[in-house]
Design an enzyme around this catalytic site. Structure first.
Site, PDB file in Angstrom:
ATOM      1  N   GLU A 175     -39.884 -10.764  37.255  1.00  0.00           N
ATOM      2  CA  GLU A 175     -41.147 -10.435  36.587  1.00  0.00           C
ATOM      3  C   GLU A 175     -42.316 -11.255  37.143  1.00  0.00           C
ATOM      4  OE1 GLU A 175     -41.290 -11.069  32.323  1.00  0.00           O
ATOM      5  OE2 GLU A 175     -43.241 -10.150  32.166  1.00  0.00           O
ATOM      6  N   LYS A 217     -39.998  -6.099  36.971  1.00  0.00           N
ATOM      7  CA  LYS A 217     -40.835  -5.971  35.764  1.00  0.00           C
ATOM      8  C   LYS A 217     -42.271  -6.348  36.117  1.00  0.00           C
ATOM      9  CE  LYS A 217     -41.235  -7.627  30.996  1.00  0.00           C
ATOM     10  NZ  LYS A 217     -40.511  -7.847  29.749  1.00  0.00           N
ATOM     11  N   GLY A 261     -50.630  -6.980  26.934  1.00  0.00           N
ATOM     12  CA  GLY A 261     -51.871  -7.016  26.162  1.00  0.00           C
ATOM     13  C   GLY A 261     -52.533  -5.653  26.014  1.00  0.00           C
TER      14      GLY A 261
HETATM   15  P1  13P Z   1     -45.466  -7.868  26.669  1.00  0.00           P
HETATM   16  O1  13P Z   1     -44.981  -6.442  26.743  1.00  0.00           O
HETATM   17  O2  13P Z   1     -45.960  -8.264  25.312  1.00  0.00           O
HETATM   18  O3  13P Z   1     -46.432  -8.181  27.789  1.00  0.00           O
HETATM   19  O4  13P Z   1     -44.207  -8.790  26.870  1.00  0.00           O
HETATM   20  C1  13P Z   1     -43.329  -8.476  27.872  1.00  0.00           C
HETATM   21  C2  13P Z   1     -42.732  -9.698  28.409  1.00  0.00           C
HETATM   22  O5  13P Z   1     -41.536  -9.870  28.350  1.00  0.00           O
HETATM   23  C3  13P Z   1     -43.608 -10.687  29.026  1.00  0.00           C
HETATM   24  O6  13P Z   1     -42.850 -11.632  29.701  1.00  0.00           O
END
Ligand code: 13P
Length: 336
Positions: A175, A217, A261
């Site tokens: 991510e 991600k 967000g």
């Molecule tokens: P959000 O969808 O709230 O951005 O969170 C996803 C997430 O795992 C961020 O690390």
């Protein structure tokens, strides 16, 4: 097909998505305080087990990412949380980074930490039943940033993490999140996200990662939240697809976006359009935290004992996201 690829597909197939319920205790405390619920470990567990025992889990959720506290908890039905999640058919995941800290050498930026002792922690999580993991690198956009140092060092950490996770027989979620904060344009976001993702895959290749056994991600391509240059949802979807097509190797089975967000409906609508236009072989789905839990949390705050009502709110949200993962979401279904 490798075992890792099978796990990744089990999580992502049938238009299911990932519930990112891995807020650290600090973040969860902020979320609960905002709705005037005390952040006790009992309350954190109650909200989470309410979601994990919903019908929405069985129908729409292929994987759940937990925080260290939750994977060790037992639900009110006496099932452990890993048992509760497995009984819904979802794969158990765990956040393994320990957060983004100041990046020495470029102190306005962040580097994600957690590599020391990671191999041992992974073995412990595997015993709890975890079969996938998450590590989040975070980058801000401004005229100077992200710097080459932050792009390189976060990619390097993501790759070292991924190698350890695959060695332990689990699927790493990779991510790299470019934050929405700021006044940058969507073009800036496109350019920086491309550079960041490209560097991540260079480092993953160097670390001999089996790309069929990871899940990417990323953020969607959006203008900053203070930008005066808004773009249409259509453009968001097209720019996001272009960025991924140009920078993600085709061996990767799927992409699960973060919501970052966006409102629940924005995140759903954009995912829906991405799937409508998806001309790649990547599965495109969701790994949402806020965009899956926000309304459920708000509803729950009114009466934390109203399990059924909270579950209905969550079921609807997860249903909408899974429709979006097929390009079948509509505003009529949303408002029903
Ligand atoms: P959000 O969808 O709230 O951005 O969170 C996803 C997430 O795992 C961020 O690390």
């Amino acid at each position: 097909m490798s075992e890792l690829n099978k796990i990744a597909l089990k999580i992502l197939s049938n238009s299911k998505g990932i519930l990112a319920a891995d807020e650290s205790t600090g973040t969860m405390t902020k979320r609960l305080e905002a709705i005037n619920v005390p952040s006790s470990s009992e309350n954190r567990l109650l909200f989470r087990e309410t979601l994990f025992s919903s019908d929405g889990m069985k129908n729409y959720i292929g994987g759940v990412i937990l925080y260290d506290e939750t994977i060790k908890q037992t639900s009110s039905s006496n099932k452990t949380i890993p048992e509760l999640i497995s009984s819904s058919g979802a794969v158990l995941g765990i956040k393994v980074d320990i957060g983004a800290k100041i990046l020495a050498g470029s102190p306005e930026e962040k580097i994600t930490e957690g590599l020391d002792g990671l191999r041992e922690r992974l073995k412990e999580y595997y015993k709890f039943g975890a079969r996938f993991t998450k590590w989040r690198g975070v980058y801000s956009i401004s005229d100077k940033y992200p710097s080459k140092l932050s792009i390189f060092s976060n990619a390097h950490a993501l790759a070292r993490y991924s190698a350890l996770v695959q060695e332990c027989g689990m699927v790493p979620i990779v991510e790299p999140e470019i934050l929405m904060d700021g006044s940058h344009s969507a073009e800036d976001c496109f350019e920086k996200t491309s550079e960041v993702i490209k560097k991540c895959f260079e480092e993953l290749a160097l670390h001999n990662i089996d790309l069929t056994g990871i899940i990417l991600k990323p953020n969607m391509i959006l203008p900053g939240n203070k930008s005066d240059k808004k773009i249409s949802n259509d453009e968001v979807a097209k720019l996001t697809l272009k960025c991924l097509k140009e920078n993600v190797p085709t061996d990767v089975p799927g992409v699960a976006f973060l919501s970052g967000g966006q409102t629940e409906v924005q995140a759903t609508e954009n995912l829906n359009l991405i799937n409508k236009y998806n001309d790649t072989n990547f599965i495109m789905t969701y790994s949402y935290g806020r965009a899956l839990q926000q309304s459920a949390l708000k509803f729950w705050a009114k009466d934390i004992k109203d399990i059924k009502g909270t579950q209905e709110v969550f079921n609807h949200r997860a249903n909408m996201c899974t429709l979006a993962a097929q390009g079948k979401w509509t505003r009529e279904l949303e408002d029903k």
